[in-house]
Motif scaffolding. Sequence first.
Motif, PDB file in Angstrom:
ATOM      1  N   ILE A 138       0.847  -1.203   0.000  1.00 21.16           N
ATOM      2  CA  ILE A 138       0.000   0.000   0.000  1.00 21.16           C
ATOM      3  C   ILE A 138       0.877   1.245   0.000  1.00 21.16           C
ATOM      4  O   ILE A 138       0.645   2.196  -0.756  1.00 21.16           O
ATOM      5  CB  ILE A 138      -0.947  -0.004   1.222  1.00 21.16           C
ATOM      6  N   GLY A 168       2.323   1.966  -3.299  1.00 19.09           N
ATOM      7  CA  GLY A 168       1.366   2.367  -4.323  1.00 19.09           C
ATOM      8  C   GLY A 168       0.861   1.261  -5.218  1.00 19.09           C
ATOM      9  O   GLY A 168       0.199   1.537  -6.222  1.00 19.09           O
ATOM     10  N   GLU A 174      -4.384  -0.705  -2.931  1.00 15.19           N
ATOM     11  CA  GLU A 174      -5.192   0.286  -2.224  1.00 15.19           C
ATOM     12  C   GLU A 174      -6.400  -0.397  -1.614  1.00 15.19           C
ATOM     13  O   GLU A 174      -6.765  -1.510  -2.015  1.00 15.19           O
ATOM     14  CB  GLU A 174      -5.647   1.387  -3.181  1.00 15.19           C
ATOM     15  N   TYR A 186      -9.382  -5.011  -0.629  1.00 16.01           N
ATOM     16  CA  TYR A 186      -8.080  -4.616  -1.145  1.00 16.01           C
ATOM     17  C   TYR A 186      -8.021  -4.929  -2.638  1.00 16.01           C
ATOM     18  O   TYR A 186      -8.542  -5.948  -3.092  1.00 16.01           O
ATOM     19  CB  TYR A 186      -6.964  -5.362  -0.414  1.00 16.01           C
ATOM     20  N   THR A 193      -3.613  -1.548  -7.708  1.00 15.29           N
ATOM     21  CA  THR A 193      -3.788  -0.258  -8.349  1.00 15.29           C
ATOM     22  C   THR A 193      -3.371  -0.318  -9.813  1.00 15.29           C
ATOM     23  O   THR A 193      -2.834  -1.326 -10.288  1.00 15.29           O
ATOM     24  CB  THR A 193      -2.937   0.817  -7.648  1.00 15.29           C
TER      25      THR A 193
END
Length: 254
Positions: free
Chosen positions: A47, A50, A53, A61, A64
Amino acid sequence: MDKTLLKGLSVLEAIAEAQGELRVIDDLAARVGLSRSNAHRTLQTLIHAGYVERDTVQGSYRATLKMFALGLKQLNRLDVRRLAPPFMACLARATGETIHLSVLDQLEVVYVDKIDSEHAVRAYTVVGGRAPAHAVATGKALLATESAARLDRLPAQLPGFTAATITDPMQLREELSKARDIGYAVNRGEWREDVGGVAAPVFDGLERPVAALGISGPLNRLTAERMAALAPRVVQAARRLSAALGYTRNSAAG
């Protein structure tokens, strides 16, 4: 071997495959074989970096777009994917079916590009999706280019998905030998029982098989007779794409 890195990659893969369905750390830990504390720590690192998320509404969850962007950069490095679109579009117009460009990854194919058929009923796949190579046309077209030594390392029993799937390695080798002779491979409902396809291999300037180009559609439309009629168009498109990559052996026939 960096075990911490492997843990992180395992967690990232599990989250991506779950497609937003992972909401509980315990579920994640069970999927990847980690303790709850290890899974939580790894998740927080991803997280922070990056790559993952948390959906504040669903509480789940998810990976990304940073991961997608990395994969896209790798795909864009493939000359075959960059050069294939006009050949795929031409084949789509000529056949009216879904067009796939696939690459081989061990005993699976990865769909790196596609054009959907305009028919209401069509074959469904996603770019980045995978399929067992021995059960789809693009996979068999690529397996047919493999050496005998590599094919000898096939599992003693291949997984079956429909009644038509070839699960006997000896029978598969016979099928691949035929595909080499005629220049294309056929799927007769071997991955999805109502979907078939035709595919031919694509070679680069060093005569390496780098992809397979194929068509797929419902078997009630892609009958054996129609697949045989469309096969020369598939082979021609694959040869022309191969020529664009610098392959010269069959360019005159394309």
